[in-house]
Design an enzyme around this catalytic site. Structure first.
Site, PDB file in Angstrom:
ATOM      1  CE  LYS A 186      -3.796  -1.966   0.029  1.00  0.00           C
ATOM      2  NZ  LYS A 186      -4.002  -3.263  -0.235  1.00  0.00           N
TER       3      LYS A 186
HETATM    4  C1  LIG Z   1      -5.323  -4.146   0.607  1.00  0.00           C
HETATM    5  C2  LIG Z   1      -6.876  -4.034   0.483  1.00  0.00           C
HETATM    6  C3  LIG Z   1      -7.661  -4.379   1.741  1.00  0.00           C
HETATM    7  C4  LIG Z   1      -7.198  -5.101   2.970  1.00  0.00           C
HETATM    8  O1  LIG Z   1      -6.005  -4.970   3.313  1.00  0.00           O
HETATM    9  P1  LIG Z   1      -5.180  -6.112   4.030  1.00  0.00           P
HETATM   10  O2  LIG Z   1      -4.247  -5.057   4.878  1.00  0.00           O
HETATM   11  O3  LIG Z   1      -4.296  -6.546   2.872  1.00  0.00           O
HETATM   12  O4  LIG Z   1      -5.872  -6.770   4.827  1.00  0.00           O
HETATM   13  C5  LIG Z   1      -9.016  -4.012   1.769  1.00  0.00           C
HETATM   14  N1  LIG Z   1      -9.524  -3.458   0.640  1.00  0.00           N
HETATM   15  C6  LIG Z   1      -8.974  -2.776  -0.543  1.00  0.00           C
HETATM   16  C7  LIG Z   1      -9.429  -2.018  -1.528  1.00  0.00           C
HETATM   17  C8  LIG Z   1      -7.550  -3.179  -0.507  1.00  0.00           C
HETATM   18  O5  LIG Z   1      -6.759  -3.082  -1.517  1.00  0.00           O
END
Ligand SMILES: *Cc1c(COP(=O)(O)O)cnc(C)c1O
Length: 405
Positions: A186
């Site tokens: 992210k």
């Molecule tokens: C990455 C992501 C999540 C979940 O995040 P994690 O930390 O990997 O559990 C939820 N929604 C979206 C749109 C994402 O890209």
């Protein structure tokens, strides 16, 4: 795109602070931790940087969504409207609280189509969950108006759009609650982690307890805490929060690099009349982690992909339409109700009908779309080179198609 590309001394310093005491749990051990509270510090920075009153860190973005839904009293029998294009975490969180995911079409914003949301509302609808995919936002004014008119909860999944804004407000701080993910890929990362943001003290207190087995955190020590409700363990560790403290200060730099690289790349594609771009409700508020664009038809887009593959330069271009994790078309496990545990009859019935639900509107959008990920490590020369090569590949497939037509 990912903050890990800029790891440096800052993250190490915060990690070392924690390891000086060895207290890597965020709660308790108040004596030995010698005043080091990385998770609390990061929650405070999040409220300052993103402009919300409260922030509750969690173990992941998925657990942040689950926590937010529990804190907003969404559960058994409730329908939550979500987009057909998102990460699987969206429906995982909804299902985990016993609620029913209602999938609706996306439009050229690559997020919830407000008209599709309106059409999906039933007496059981409790919540609308826009997902701000690939750095950019849903039409929040339209969705807010729908939620207000129908008395629905607005929960933003801003996991992929950290730093993005809509009309001056940070994505994730506009609805009743919003979430970020700090997983490894992210915009900023803790390695693993997430956060629920809200302006409601009551929601915050519920999130605080829910992520730590229901602890009210009001005792003289953990054993003396009361448990006003049932919770889970969705805690973040001090080490993960430490990394986040290093990363959050880099966000302005990350956003500036993304904006610059995104603009250069876009300038190459914008010269081709057949290329169109994702609709962005507030263009100023894009976090620019991706450049999402369209060709006129699916077959042209597939020809472009074939050409890019042949030249061995496809990496970083995401064709979500064929992706196992981000689009309804390949979510067979969901549509066939392949769970390890038993699920409720209501959930099962809702999921089975996804097999025959008409997603032709979403298909028409997603089959023509590619999102090009913007790297923080590209040199200016490399961005120009990428732009030129992509534009050449597009022109080549357009010319071939024109000749064979
Ligand atoms: C990455 C992501 C999540 C979940 O995040 P994690 O930390 O990997 O559990 C939820 N929604 C979206 C749109 C994402 O890209």
């Amino acid at each position: 795109m990912p903050g890990f590309e800029l790891f440096g001394e800052e993250e190490k310093k915060h990690i070392n602070d924690v390891m000086e005491t060895g207290i890597i749990m965020r709660y308790g051990f108040d004596g030995p931790r010698k005043g080091i509270f990385k998770a609390i510090e990061l929650e405070k920075r999040i409220t300052e940087v993103f402009g919300c009153q409260y922030a509750q860190l969690t173990s992941s973005g998925t657990s942040a969504l689950t926590t937010a839904m529990a804190a907003l009293n969404i559960g058994f029998g409730d329908e939550v409207i979500m987009p057909s294009f998102t990460f699987v975490a969206s429906f995982e969180a909804i299902l985990s609280v016993g609620a029913i995911p209602v999938l609706v079409d996306v439009d050229e914003t690559l997020t919830l189509d407000p008209e599709a949301v309106r059409a999906a509302i039933t007496p059981k609808t409790r919540c609308v969950m826009p997902v701000h995919m690939c750095g950019s936002m849903a039409d929040m004014d339209a969705l807010k108006a729908i939620c207000t008119a129908h008395n629905l909860i607005l929960l933003e999944d801003a996991c992929q759009s950290i730093g993005g804004t809509y009309k001056g407000k940070h994505l994730g701080t506009i609805g009743h609650a919003g979430t970020f993910s700090f997983d490894f890929v992210k915009t900023i990362t803790c390695g693993e982690g997430g956060v629920v943001m809200t302006n409601s003290k009551e929601v915050l207190e519920k999130c605080d307890g829910y992520t730590d087995h229901g602890h009210d955190h009001k005792g003289v020590d953990r054993g003396a805490d009361l448990h006003p409700f049932v919770g889970y363990n969705f805690r973040i560790s001090e080490l993960h929060a430490a990394i986040g403290l290093g990363q959050i200060e880099k966000l302005p730099t990350i956003l500036a690099i993304q904006k610059k690289n995104n603009h250069i790349l876009r300038s190459y594609l914008a010269e081709i009349p057949e290329v169109t771009f994702r609709v962005v409700p507030d263009p100023e508020g894009d976090n620019f982690s991706f450049l999402s664009w369209f060709l006129p038809t699916e077959s042209l887009m597939r020809a472009f992909i074939t050409e890019m593959k042949a030249q061995n330069i496809l990496a970083g271009n995401f064709y979500w339409y064929d992706n196992n994790w981000h689009y309804i078309k390949k979510w067979h496990h969901l549509k066939e109700v392949t769970f390890l545990n038993n699920v409720s009859e209501a959930q099962k019935a809702a999921l089975l009908q996804l097999q025959t639900q008409d997603f032709s509107v979403s298909n028409a959008v997603m089959s023509r779309c590619i999102s090009t990920a913007i790297s923080l490590t590209w040199t200016e020369e490399q961005v120009h080179d990428k732009g030129a090569k992509m534009a050449a590949a597009i022109k080549k497939v357009l010319e071939l198609a024109a000749v064979s037509a």
